[in-house]
Design an enzyme around this catalytic site. Structure first.
Site, mmCIF file in Angstrom:
data_model
loop_
_atom_site.group_PDB
_atom_site.id
_atom_site.type_symbol
_atom_site.label_atom_id
_atom_site.label_comp_id
_atom_site.label_asym_id
_atom_site.label_seq_id
_atom_site.Cartn_x
_atom_site.Cartn_y
_atom_site.Cartn_z
ATOM 1 N N ARG A 162 11.425 -1.386 10.897
ATOM 2 C CA ARG A 162 10.317 -1.108 11.986
ATOM 3 C C ARG A 162 10.311 -2.240 12.845
ATOM 4 O O ARG A 162 10.370 -3.325 12.578
ATOM 5 C CB ARG A 162 8.995 -1.135 11.301
ATOM 6 C CG ARG A 162 8.704 0.515 10.579
ATOM 7 C CD ARG A 162 7.361 0.617 9.775
ATOM 8 N NE ARG A 162 6.338 -0.164 10.175
ATOM 9 C CZ ARG A 162 5.283 -0.279 9.402
ATOM 10 N NH1 ARG A 162 5.371 0.322 8.412
ATOM 11 N NH2 ARG A 162 4.300 -0.776 9.746
ATOM 12 N N LYS A 221 0.813 -1.174 0.016
ATOM 13 C CA LYS A 221 0.034 -0.172 0.025
ATOM 14 C C LYS A 221 0.806 1.438 -0.055
ATOM 15 O O LYS A 221 0.575 2.116 -0.816
ATOM 16 C CB LYS A 221 -0.919 0.081 1.161
ATOM 17 C CG LYS A 221 -1.865 -1.109 1.056
ATOM 18 C CD LYS A 221 -2.554 -1.100 2.627
ATOM 19 C CE LYS A 221 -2.095 -1.160 3.953
ATOM 20 N NZ LYS A 221 -1.377 -2.486 4.166
ATOM 21 N N ARG A 275 -0.463 -8.690 13.356
ATOM 22 C CA ARG A 275 -1.083 -7.649 12.351
ATOM 23 C C ARG A 275 -2.117 -8.267 11.322
ATOM 24 O O ARG A 275 -2.993 -7.902 10.972
ATOM 25 C CB ARG A 275 0.211 -6.828 11.852
ATOM 26 C CG ARG A 275 0.810 -6.123 12.660
ATOM 27 C CD ARG A 275 2.203 -5.502 12.376
ATOM 28 N NE ARG A 275 1.984 -4.698 11.118
ATOM 29 C CZ ARG A 275 3.245 -4.657 10.281
ATOM 30 N NH1 ARG A 275 4.493 -5.084 10.429
ATOM 31 N NH2 ARG A 275 3.101 -3.987 9.268
HETATM 32 P P1 AP5 Z 1 4.932 -1.456 1.645
HETATM 33 O O1 AP5 Z 1 4.523 -0.535 0.625
HETATM 34 O O2 AP5 Z 1 5.577 -0.953 2.827
HETATM 35 O O3 AP5 Z 1 3.489 -2.196 2.209
HETATM 36 P P2 AP5 Z 1 2.285 -1.806 3.189
HETATM 37 O O4 AP5 Z 1 1.157 -2.606 2.518
HETATM 38 O O5 AP5 Z 1 2.189 -0.272 3.208
HETATM 39 O O6 AP5 Z 1 2.736 -2.365 4.489
HETATM 40 P P3 AP5 Z 1 2.736 -1.973 5.995
HETATM 41 O O7 AP5 Z 1 3.282 -2.940 6.972
HETATM 42 O O8 AP5 Z 1 2.912 -0.488 6.136
HETATM 43 O O9 AP5 Z 1 1.254 -1.866 6.321
HETATM 44 P P4 AP5 Z 1 0.449 -2.036 7.643
HETATM 45 O O10 AP5 Z 1 -1.097 -1.774 7.126
HETATM 46 O O11 AP5 Z 1 0.524 -3.133 8.561
HETATM 47 O O12 AP5 Z 1 0.916 -0.879 8.348
HETATM 48 P P5 AP5 Z 1 0.571 0.554 8.753
HETATM 49 O O13 AP5 Z 1 1.813 1.529 8.888
HETATM 50 O O14 AP5 Z 1 -0.461 1.094 8.070
HETATM 51 O O15 AP5 Z 1 5.714 -2.774 1.277
HETATM 52 C C1 AP5 Z 1 6.198 -3.827 2.063
HETATM 53 C C2 AP5 Z 1 7.555 -4.122 1.648
HETATM 54 O O16 AP5 Z 1 7.581 -4.992 0.693
HETATM 55 C C3 AP5 Z 1 8.613 -3.001 1.561
HETATM 56 O O17 AP5 Z 1 9.840 -3.430 1.584
HETATM 57 C C4 AP5 Z 1 8.573 -2.832 -0.103
HETATM 58 O O18 AP5 Z 1 9.748 -2.432 -0.575
HETATM 59 C C5 AP5 Z 1 8.180 -4.379 -0.508
HETATM 60 N N1 AP5 Z 1 7.398 -4.400 -1.749
HETATM 61 C C6 AP5 Z 1 6.290 -3.481 -1.948
HETATM 62 N N2 AP5 Z 1 5.696 -3.836 -3.101
HETATM 63 C C7 AP5 Z 1 6.488 -4.972 -3.496
HETATM 64 C C8 AP5 Z 1 6.301 -5.723 -4.546
HETATM 65 N N3 AP5 Z 1 5.301 -5.760 -5.634
HETATM 66 N N4 AP5 Z 1 7.353 -6.747 -4.754
HETATM 67 C C9 AP5 Z 1 8.029 -6.945 -3.903
HETATM 68 N N5 AP5 Z 1 8.488 -6.195 -2.759
HETATM 69 C C10 AP5 Z 1 7.447 -5.471 -2.717
HETATM 70 O O19 AP5 Z 1 0.311 0.239 10.547
HETATM 71 C C11 AP5 Z 1 1.144 -0.047 11.560
HETATM 72 C C12 AP5 Z 1 0.451 0.022 12.950
HETATM 73 O O20 AP5 Z 1 0.025 1.121 13.066
HETATM 74 C C13 AP5 Z 1 -0.627 -1.099 12.757
HETATM 75 O O21 AP5 Z 1 -0.320 -2.321 13.185
HETATM 76 C C14 AP5 Z 1 -1.485 -0.385 13.815
HETATM 77 O O22 AP5 Z 1 -1.256 -0.784 15.126
HETATM 78 C C15 AP5 Z 1 -1.470 0.969 13.717
HETATM 79 N N6 AP5 Z 1 -2.652 1.568 12.497
HETATM 80 C C16 AP5 Z 1 -2.137 2.192 11.416
HETATM 81 N N7 AP5 Z 1 -3.257 2.502 10.820
HETATM 82 C C17 AP5 Z 1 -4.464 2.168 11.888
HETATM 83 C C18 AP5 Z 1 -5.901 2.342 11.864
HETATM 84 N N8 AP5 Z 1 -6.293 2.861 10.593
HETATM 85 N N9 AP5 Z 1 -6.461 1.816 12.906
HETATM 86 C C19 AP5 Z 1 -6.012 1.352 13.760
HETATM 87 N N10 AP5 Z 1 -4.552 1.203 13.920
HETATM 88 C C20 AP5 Z 1 -3.737 1.652 12.899
#
Ligand code: AP5
Length: 212
Positions: free
Chosen positions: A158, A11, A169
């Site tokens: 992270r 994402k 998660r």
């Molecule tokens: P990346 O693009 O970083 O993936 P992502 O989907 O953004 O993953 P996140 O881990 O950031 O999502 P998340 O939803 O768990 O975390 P968030 O920060 O929202 O890609 C991942 C990796 O893969 C990278 O190394 C990238 O280079 C690689 N990659 C990407 N595309 C690729 C491809 N096509 N092929 C190969 N490699 C690829 O949330 C973190 C925490 O915050 C949550 O656990 C929760 O505690 C809290 N939180 C956040 N939002 C909320 C909410 N709305 N409500 C409640 N708690 C929340």
């Protein structure tokens, strides 16, 4: 526009491309929370406990910060939401914010990736401390070791990208967010995107859907 999908679906990677292409800000609830944790604000101190366990931060703790971010001047002409909404309550709150601002919800994109791929993506992820650009030690390494190509910031791993937290998660996603994806599907606004292949391949699929 909303980008949905499990942790590690890509994402953040795709949201940064959408931001550059359509000149609308990438609003990530995870980034909002990590900045608050880093600044040790009241929000950050509260959110940290949940983030470390891989659980969702309670709606009441997070909603005010997202509401403030979406009311900012740079969001006037639209935005890409990454990681928000994640619960039915958040989705209702977003619906109210959008109708109060007279903005339509144009796209809800769900990026689908198998669990095995997610674990390998997250365990190799490195993130820029300054601009939060994502890298991967094998799939998209930086040009210089541990240095962001875009802003020269330091890359770090992270704390929630450890295997046991990744599992928690994923469970939180299945339990609390997957039903929301289905609700958007029933409303007829959801577009499923195959998240496998390179980031460029996924980007081409998203662009095709958005342009259509
Ligand atoms: P990346 O693009 O970083 O993936 P992502 O989907 O953004 O993953 P996140 O881990 O950031 O999502 P998340 O939803 O768990 O975390 P968030 O920060 O929202 O890609 C991942 C990796 O893969 C990278 O190394 C990238 O280079 C690689 N990659 C990407 N595309 C690729 C491809 N096509 N092929 C190969 N490699 C690829 O949330 C973190 C925490 O915050 C949550 O656990 C929760 O505690 C809290 N939180 C956040 N939002 C909320 C909410 N709305 N409500 C409640 N708690 C929340």
């Amino acid at each position: 526009m909303i980008l949905m999908g499990p942790p590690g679906a890509g994402k953040g990677t795709q949201a940064k491309l959408l931001e550059a292409r359509f000149r609308i800000p990438h609003v990530s609830s995870g980034e909002i929370l990590r900045s608050a944790v880093c600044a040790k604000t009241e929000l950050g101190l509260e959110a940290r406990k949940y983030m470390e366990r891989g659980e969702l931060v309670p709606d009441g703790v997070l909603l005010g910060a997202v509401r403030d971010r979406l009311a900012a001047e740079d969001c006037r002409d639209g935005f890409v939401l990454d990681g928000f909404p994640r619960t039915v309550t958040q989705s209702k709150a977003l619906g109210e914010m959008l109708s109060a601002a007279g903005k339509p919800l144009d796209h809800v994109v769900s990026i689908r990736v198998p669990v095995s791929e997610v674990v390998s993506r997250l365990s190799g992820r490195r993130t820029c401390r300054r601009c939060e650009s994502p890298y991967h030690v094998a799939y998209s390494p930086p040009r210089r070791d541990a240095v962001c190509d875009k802003c020269g910031g330091e890359l770090y791993q992270r704390s929630d990208d450890r295997e046991e937290t990744i599992r928690a998660r994923l469970q939180a996603h299945e339990r609390q967010t997957a039903p929301l994806i289905e609700a958007y599907r029933e409303q007829g606004v959801l577009r499923d995107i195959d998240g496998s292949g390179s980031p460029q391949e996924v980007w081409a699929r998203i662009l095709h859907e958005v342009d259509a």
